[in-house]
Design a protein around this motif. Structure first.
Motif, short mmCIF file in Angstrom:
data_model
loop_
_atom_site.label_atom_id
_atom_site.label_comp_id
_atom_site.label_asym_id
_atom_site.label_seq_id
_atom_site.Cartn_x
_atom_site.Cartn_y
_atom_site.Cartn_z
N ASN A 2 0.82 -1.20 0.00
CA ASN A 2 0.00 0.00 0.00
C ASN A 2 0.86 1.26 0.00
O ASN A 2 1.99 1.26 0.50
CB ASN A 2 -0.90 0.03 1.25
N ARG B 263 1.37 8.48 -0.48
CA ARG B 263 2.28 9.54 -0.92
C ARG B 263 3.15 9.13 -2.12
O ARG B 263 3.23 9.84 -3.13
CB ARG B 263 3.24 9.92 0.24
N ARG C 281 7.32 -0.89 -5.77
CA ARG C 281 7.36 -1.09 -4.31
C ARG C 281 7.04 -2.54 -4.03
O ARG C 281 6.10 -3.10 -4.62
CB ARG C 281 6.34 -0.19 -3.59
N GLN D 48 12.42 8.72 -0.72
CA GLN D 48 12.01 9.34 0.55
C GLN D 48 13.21 10.08 1.17
O GLN D 48 13.08 11.22 1.62
CB GLN D 48 11.51 8.26 1.53
N PRO E 178 7.99 10.74 7.75
CA PRO E 178 7.76 10.38 6.35
C PRO E 178 6.28 10.12 6.04
O PRO E 178 5.88 10.15 4.88
CB PRO E 178 8.57 9.09 6.16
N GLY E 179 5.48 9.85 7.07
CA GLY E 179 4.10 9.48 6.86
C GLY E 179 4.01 8.05 6.34
O GLY E 179 4.98 7.52 5.83
N PRO E 180 2.87 7.40 6.46
CA PRO E 180 1.72 7.89 7.21
C PRO E 180 2.02 7.91 8.70
O PRO E 180 2.72 7.03 9.19
CB PRO E 180 0.63 6.85 6.88
N1 CP Z 1 6.37 7.81 3.14
C1 CP Z 1 5.78 6.90 2.34
O1 CP Z 1 6.42 6.08 1.68
O2 CP Z 1 4.40 6.96 2.36
P1 CP Z 1 3.44 6.00 1.54
O3 CP Z 1 3.54 4.64 2.16
O4 CP Z 1 2.06 6.60 1.70
O5 CP Z 1 3.89 5.97 0.11
#
Ligand code: CP
Length: 319
Positions: free
Chosen positions: A61, A64, A114, A145, A269-271
């Motif tokens: 998943n 960003r 990914r 990132q 970095p989120g989430p």
């Molecule tokens: N920081 C980052 O990789 O977020 P996502 O998992 O939303 O892509």
């Protein structure tokens, strides 16, 4: 051709920060600066990658990274295909390599991948003709990132070298931490890791960092506090007693931040899990938190990576 920093980038793929020189990193950051300006315009699209095809192949998943790669490719005029793994033949048992070979037969110019397994993106890059960008592989690397984090820091503080950066939280499961440790050290920053012993990689000092298990000690006089998400999906068993206790000892709030430099900046970095890794009000404080800026820089960095990796193709017509 004269070798300016902008023409010196000679990598076929972007699989990690490992192997990038300070000049490579500076080249990407400098180029991304222009793409920040392009992305702030009302009309954001150019025709640089006209006729090229970018495939986003995400086995995990993402909000960003996937969205910003799509925005980046479209802003440069490329055709973008988003492959939804949940609705693909991978669900019928097709292997990673067969999937790669199938997509390769469609002649993509760039594959953005990914995958949950460390090393899977490199394996795929050995089977396809186009450029491959690692959008995060297992616990290994998440190079774009770290690059967007570096651009965010450089724009706010004017430099990376000489800064002290604390990377805090679930370091053991974090590809963001691994890529950031390498990039920050390559660019001359000092790196500290702060985490409970259960969330530190074995022999963490081998990375050339200082290691702390107490936030107040580790945050003393740092310039940047980089918080990490608790990666519960990569944990088998209990690595922390409870999220409430985790926040008490390792969540960033104003009291713990007061041990850092008075103007220290906060990143994630989120989430993010509000109230677990970071106090919600601090995360939204635009004077101290760079979290929204990180997202904006993500598009510009990905535009720069797509630009650089497709240059051989655009200049000579061959990969
Ligand atoms: N920081 C980052 O990789 O977020 P996502 O998992 O939303 O892509």
């Amino acid at each position: 051709m004269k070798q300016t920093p902008e023409t010196a980038f000679s990598h076929r793929h972007l699989l990690g920060i490992e192997g990038l020189s300070p000049i490579d990193i500076t080249t990407i950051l400098d180029l991304a600066g222009g793409y920040v300006d392009q992305s702030r315009r009302v009309h954001k699209t150019s025709d640089l990658l006209n006729g090229l095809t970018v495939i986003n192949l995400f086995f995990e998943n993402s909000t960003r990274t996937r969205t910003s790669f799509e925005a980046a490719a479209k802003r440069l005029g490329a055709d973008v295909i988003n492959m939804t793994v949940a609705a693909s033949s991978i669900k019928k048992g097709e292997t990673l390599i067969d999937t790669a070979m199938t997509l390769n037969a469609m002649h993509p110019d760039v594959l953005v991948v990914r995958h949950g397994n460390s090393g899977a993106v490199r394996l795929l890059s050995e089977k396809v003709d186009g450029a491959v960008i690692n959008a995060g592989d297992g616990r290994h690397e998440h190079p774009t990132q770290a690059l967007l984090d570096a651009l965010t820091i450089r724009r706010r503080l004017g430099k990376i070298g000489g800064l002290t950066v604390a990377i805090c939280g679930d370091v053991a499961h974090s590809r963001v931490a691994r890529s950031n440790i390498q990039l920050l050290q390559t660019m001359g920053a000092r790196v500290r890791l702060i985490a409970p012993p259960t969330l530190l990689p074995a022999k963490a000092e081998r990375f050339g960092v200082e290691v702390f298990t107490d936030m107040r000690e580790g945050l003393q006089d740092v310039d940047i506090v980089m918080m990490l998400r608790l990666q519960l999906e990569r944990m088998q068993g209990a690595f922390v007693p409870s999220v409430r206790e985790y926040f008490r000892f390792f969540g960033l709030d104003r009291e713990k931040l007061s041990y850092a430099k008075p103007d220290a900046l906060v990143m994630h970095p989120g989430p993010m899990n509000r109230g677990v890794e970071i106090d919600s009000e601090l995360a939204d404080d635009i004077d101290r938190s760079l979290i929204r800026e990180q997202v904006e820089m993500g598009v510009a960095i990905r535009m720069a990576c797509l630009d650089l990796l497709t240059r051989p193709l655009r200049e000579t017509g061959a990969p």
